[in-house]
Design a protein around this motif. Structure first.
Motif, mmCIF file in Angstrom:
data_model
loop_
_atom_site.group_PDB
_atom_site.id
_atom_site.type_symbol
_atom_site.label_atom_id
_atom_site.label_comp_id
_atom_site.label_asym_id
_atom_site.label_seq_id
_atom_site.Cartn_x
_atom_site.Cartn_y
_atom_site.Cartn_z
ATOM 1 N N PRO A 360 0.729 -1.463 0.329
ATOM 2 C CA PRO A 360 -0.242 0.362 -0.037
ATOM 3 C C PRO A 360 1.131 0.917 -0.398
ATOM 4 C CG PRO A 360 -0.772 -2.409 1.466
ATOM 5 C CD PRO A 360 0.424 -2.374 1.518
ATOM 6 N N THR A 361 1.907 1.145 1.177
ATOM 7 C CA THR A 361 2.496 2.702 0.762
ATOM 8 C C THR A 361 2.959 2.391 -0.462
ATOM 9 O OG1 THR A 361 3.535 1.811 3.281
ATOM 10 C CG2 THR A 361 4.660 3.231 0.935
ATOM 11 N N VAL A 362 3.788 1.581 -1.265
ATOM 12 C CA VAL A 362 4.586 1.752 -3.180
ATOM 13 C C VAL A 362 3.450 2.255 -3.717
ATOM 14 C CG1 VAL A 362 5.354 0.373 -4.499
ATOM 15 C CG2 VAL A 362 5.918 -0.173 -2.570
ATOM 16 N N LEU A 363 2.542 1.645 -3.922
ATOM 17 C CA LEU A 363 1.599 2.419 -4.474
ATOM 18 C C LEU A 363 0.619 3.552 -4.564
ATOM 19 C CD1 LEU A 363 -1.662 1.697 -6.589
ATOM 20 C CD2 LEU A 363 -2.235 1.048 -4.225
ATOM 21 N N LEU A 364 1.315 4.360 -3.090
ATOM 22 C CA LEU A 364 0.481 5.874 -1.967
ATOM 23 C C LEU A 364 1.559 6.195 -2.835
ATOM 24 C CD1 LEU A 364 -0.216 7.931 -0.740
ATOM 25 C CD2 LEU A 364 0.960 6.872 1.371
ATOM 26 N N ILE A 365 2.631 5.522 -2.680
ATOM 27 C CA ILE A 365 4.577 6.777 -3.339
ATOM 28 C C ILE A 365 4.380 6.918 -4.790
ATOM 29 C CG2 ILE A 365 6.387 7.265 -2.798
ATOM 30 C CD1 ILE A 365 4.729 8.224 -0.519
ATOM 31 N N CYS A 366 4.242 5.945 -5.208
ATOM 32 C CA CYS A 366 4.192 5.517 -7.192
ATOM 33 C C CYS A 366 3.244 6.633 -7.551
ATOM 34 C CB CYS A 366 4.334 4.535 -7.363
ATOM 35 S SG CYS A 366 5.667 3.848 -6.438
ATOM 36 N N GLY A 367 2.032 6.342 -7.060
ATOM 37 C CA GLY A 367 0.912 6.722 -7.454
ATOM 38 C C GLY A 367 0.791 8.720 -7.887
ATOM 39 N N ILE A 368 1.408 9.064 -6.534
ATOM 40 C CA ILE A 368 1.598 10.376 -5.814
ATOM 41 C C ILE A 368 2.746 10.891 -7.336
ATOM 42 C CG2 ILE A 368 2.531 12.447 -4.316
ATOM 43 C CD1 ILE A 368 -0.468 11.525 -4.271
ATOM 44 N N VAL A 369 4.126 10.046 -7.307
ATOM 45 C CA VAL A 369 5.065 10.451 -7.918
ATOM 46 C C VAL A 369 4.762 10.728 -8.944
ATOM 47 C CG1 VAL A 369 6.733 10.475 -8.408
ATOM 48 C CG2 VAL A 369 6.642 10.090 -5.881
ATOM 49 N N THR A 370 4.292 9.874 -9.746
ATOM 50 C CA THR A 370 3.418 9.967 -11.130
ATOM 51 C C THR A 370 2.501 11.154 -11.728
ATOM 52 O OG1 THR A 370 3.821 6.962 -10.561
ATOM 53 C CG2 THR A 370 2.225 8.889 -12.893
ATOM 54 N N PHE A 371 2.072 11.297 -10.458
ATOM 55 C CA PHE A 371 0.571 12.337 -11.384
ATOM 56 C C PHE A 371 2.004 13.853 -10.984
ATOM 57 C CE2 PHE A 371 -1.921 15.732 -9.406
ATOM 58 C CZ PHE A 371 -3.114 16.050 -10.716
ATOM 59 N N VAL A 372 2.309 13.803 -9.991
ATOM 60 C CA VAL A 372 3.472 15.116 -9.592
ATOM 61 C C VAL A 372 4.203 15.518 -11.178
ATOM 62 C CG1 VAL A 372 4.843 16.148 -8.303
ATOM 63 C CG2 VAL A 372 3.166 15.181 -7.024
ATOM 64 N N GLY A 373 4.895 14.014 -11.397
ATOM 65 C CA GLY A 373 5.485 13.796 -12.485
ATOM 66 C C GLY A 373 4.854 14.798 -13.783
ATOM 67 N N LEU A 374 3.326 14.027 -13.332
ATOM 68 C CA LEU A 374 2.749 15.009 -15.151
ATOM 69 C C LEU A 374 2.760 16.877 -14.816
ATOM 70 C CD1 LEU A 374 1.163 15.010 -16.948
ATOM 71 C CD2 LEU A 374 -0.876 14.719 -15.443
ATOM 72 N N MET A 375 2.582 17.270 -13.531
ATOM 73 C CA MET A 375 2.500 18.600 -13.441
ATOM 74 C C MET A 375 4.127 19.050 -13.805
ATOM 75 S SD MET A 375 0.876 18.170 -9.254
ATOM 76 C CE MET A 375 0.171 20.110 -9.069
ATOM 77 N N GLN A 376 4.577 18.448 -13.146
ATOM 78 C CA GLN A 376 6.045 18.950 -13.567
ATOM 79 C C GLN A 376 6.309 19.365 -14.995
ATOM 80 O OE1 GLN A 376 8.873 16.750 -11.130
ATOM 81 N NE2 GLN A 376 9.070 18.073 -9.897
ATOM 82 N N ASP A 377 5.467 18.100 -15.652
ATOM 83 C CA ASP A 377 6.108 18.105 -17.336
ATOM 84 C C ASP A 377 5.200 19.321 -17.577
ATOM 85 O OD1 ASP A 377 6.211 17.204 -19.454
ATOM 86 O OD2 ASP A 377 4.480 17.009 -19.847
ATOM 87 N N GLN A 378 4.182 19.833 -17.134
ATOM 88 C CA GLN A 378 3.072 20.832 -17.631
ATOM 89 C C GLN A 378 3.307 22.325 -16.987
ATOM 90 O OE1 GLN A 378 0.852 20.747 -19.766
ATOM 91 N NE2 GLN A 378 2.057 19.047 -20.280
ATOM 92 N N ASP A 379 5.083 22.638 -15.774
ATOM 93 C CA ASP A 379 5.806 23.742 -15.789
ATOM 94 C C ASP A 379 5.196 23.663 -14.501
ATOM 95 O OD1 ASP A 379 7.590 25.503 -15.341
ATOM 96 O OD2 ASP A 379 7.118 26.593 -16.832
ATOM 97 N N VAL A 380 3.408 23.011 -13.897
ATOM 98 C CA VAL A 380 3.487 23.692 -12.426
ATOM 99 C C VAL A 380 3.935 24.452 -11.578
ATOM 100 C CG1 VAL A 380 1.871 23.192 -10.573
ATOM 101 C CG2 VAL A 380 1.397 22.475 -13.182
ATOM 102 N N PRO A 381 5.830 24.159 -11.212
ATOM 103 C CA PRO A 381 6.360 24.937 -10.456
ATOM 104 C C PRO A 381 6.498 26.451 -10.919
ATOM 105 C CG PRO A 381 6.976 22.485 -10.420
ATOM 106 C CD PRO A 381 6.086 22.252 -12.036
ATOM 107 N N GLY A 382 7.068 26.014 -12.274
ATOM 108 C CA GLY A 382 7.559 27.317 -13.324
ATOM 109 C C GLY A 382 6.292 28.461 -13.143
ATOM 110 N N TRP A 383 4.889 27.507 -13.018
ATOM 111 C CA TRP A 383 3.873 28.905 -12.940
ATOM 112 C C TRP A 383 3.485 28.788 -11.636
ATOM 113 C CZ3 TRP A 383 -0.804 28.248 -10.164
ATOM 114 C CH2 TRP A 383 -1.439 29.236 -10.538
#
Length: 504
Positions: A360-383
């Motif tokens: 469950p921890t593996v699924l939690l972290i990998c799921g969150i980091v995958t979505f955050v990776g999408l956010m980074q690809d769309q330059d959310v931090p830069g925005w």
């Protein structure tokens, strides 16, 4: 509405839904990445939505999480964990005042070598709370020492919290210091435990003399299971388990309002029969307690090192040495290698260990980091950075993000928060008015983890569940006051010490 704002809103919705409904946050984050990726990339072009989403999946982090929890499961199975508890209590010399510190130390060691924080608390809480009952130690004092110890070790370079934080920092090209992060966690949790000691009756223990730790009736470290001897059956059976089951769910993805007791879900609530606490009870019913079952084996009173336990300790030392400079070997691959070698040499202790990995921890972290990776690809931090720059208040923004980490983590997942907020803090660490990366990351990590003492978190709820019926209401109230005091105080204190001076 910009894509960046939509993605931030989706992330907030993910945390909200997983907090109030029994939905696994990691699975929810993967669904969010799938849906958002489809509308952003579509099925044509390069990359397509599935290529992009799978490209954000953190493969190396997956191996680390699997490896360290696999090795910890073997250590639990063959009695090494029980021996460490015994060794810590023995080292206290039987002095009453030293027993809480022994529990602090052993939980810190177990999380430092890769144990999931709530899993370790679930193992040690029944032991510590039983000692507290037997020797009239305040259960709140003992419970907070166990939680603080687990958090202190939780940011070692081998631990779940430490691995998540350091991996996210490295992936974002930020300056980091894994040893400073771990050292800061140890120092702040020791200071908090000193305060707890004197606030919750530790002064009377200083003159309390010694206890006979060789008495088999007091050898509670031989029964390191989730069930305390005074907890009540208040919930739903663990699938495949039950009150008499030999499997005890002792892992969790982070915070949650329900605690596990005797193979049952136990709610932190008022002790009066028929009295329903409108907050704790309802949240416990709604909260997703994502657990992993560790097979527990009765080793009797584990007071000596046999061959398997000795080999396990040697393997842990090799893991630590191999992960440090100049070798700097991958922690995840090292942990799996040590685990496989132990499985070959001592197969009895490794039986069922793969099923005991904190999936469950593996699924939690990998799921969150995958979505955050999408956010980074769309330059959310830069925005975010552009908007922060327009505000001209990076220090205030840093304080705000620490408070967000503390508040959300008190009710949702600490591990999820660490994986999500550090990338979003990148804008505060760049540009002309940049804030020191090490200072902000450490402050955010401390703000997000120390609040796990709240009874609305898994760690806090486990302490409440292992208190006696007579103690439970008072324990719940005291942990509520303490936990939310941490929510209010830790962000500004860490902000003032680690961020404002600009020395890190």
């Amino acid at each position: 509405m910009s894509v960046q704002l939509v993605l931030i809103s989706i992330l907030l919705v993910v945390f909200l839904i997983a907090t109030v409904l029994p939905v696994h946050m990691g699975a929810l984050a993967l669904v969010a990445a799938f849906i958002a990726g489809y509308f952003i990339y579509g099925t044509d072009g390069d990359p397509t939505y599935d290529d992009a989403v799978f490209g954000f999946f953190p493969g190396s982090l997956f191996v680390v999480l699997v490896g360290v929890t696999y090795l910890f499961a073997i250590a639990k199975n063959n009695g090494t964990v029980d021996w460490l508890v015994h060794a810590a209590v023995t080292a206290s010399g039987g002095r009453l005042a030293a027993i809480p510190w022994a529990m602090f130390t052993v939980t810190g060691v177990l999380t430092a070598i890769g144990g999931v924080v709530p899993a370790v608390v679930a193992i040690i809480a029944p032991v510590g709370m039983s000692f507290a009952r037997r020797y009239q130690i305040n259960p709140v004092l003992m419970g907070l020492f166990i939680i603080n110890g687990a958090t202190a070790g939780g940011f070692s370079p081998l631990s779940i919290f430490g691995v998540i934080t350091n991996t996210v920092v490295a992936d974002n090209g930020l300056e980091g210091s894994p040893l400073f992060l771990w050292g800061a966690s140890i120092v702040i949790n020791i200071l908090l435990s000193i305060a707890v000691f004197f606030l919750f009756g530790g002064r009377k223990l200083l003159g309390g003399g010694r206890v006979d730790i060789t008495d088999r009736r007091d050898d509670d470290f031989a029964a390191a299971t989730v069930a305390g001897d005074a907890t009540e059956d208040t919930g739903e059976d663990i699938p495949g388990g039950g009150a008499s089951a030999s499997r005890a769910a002792v892992g969790s993805t982070g915070t949650g309002g329900a605690a596990l007791s005797g193979g049952q879900l136990a709610e932190p609530r008022h002790g009066q029969p028929g009295h329903h606490h409108p907050t704790a009870g309802e949240r416990a019913d709604q909260r997703s307690l994502q657990t992993t079952a560790l097979a527990t084996e009765d080793h009797g009173a584990v007071t000596t090192l046999d061959r398997d336990r000795t080999l396990t300790l040697i393997g842990l030392v090799i893991l630590v040495v191999g992960s440090l400079l100049p070798l700097d070997l991958d922690i995840g691959l090292m942990a799996i290698t040590v685990g496989v070698i132990l499985s070959v040499i001592a197969p009895r202790g490794a039986k069922g260990a793969v099923g005991q990995i904190a999936w469950p921890t593996v699924l939690l972290i990998c799921g969150i980091v995958t979505f955050v990776g999408l956010m980074q690809d769309q330059d959310v931090p830069g925005w975010l950075g552009d908007n922060v720059a327009q505000m001209g208040l990076p220090l205030i923004a840093a304080l705000l993000i620490c408070y967000i980490g503390a508040v959300v983590s008190a009710f949702a997942s600490t591990t999820g928060i660490l994986g999500a907020l550090i990338p979003l803090a990148v804008p505060f660490l760049q540009g002309d008015n940049a804030i020191g990366a090490i200072g902000l990351i450490t402050a955010l990590a401390m703000s997000s983890s120390i609040v796990d003492s709240s009874p609305f978190s898994t760690s806090g709820a486990l302490v409440v569940a292992n208190a006696t019926e007579a103690e439970r209401e008072r324990t719940f109230k005291n942990l509520t006051v303490w936990g939310f005091s941490m929510v209010a105080l830790i962000p500004p204190v860490t902000w003032l010490v680690l961020i404002v001076p600009g020395w890190l």
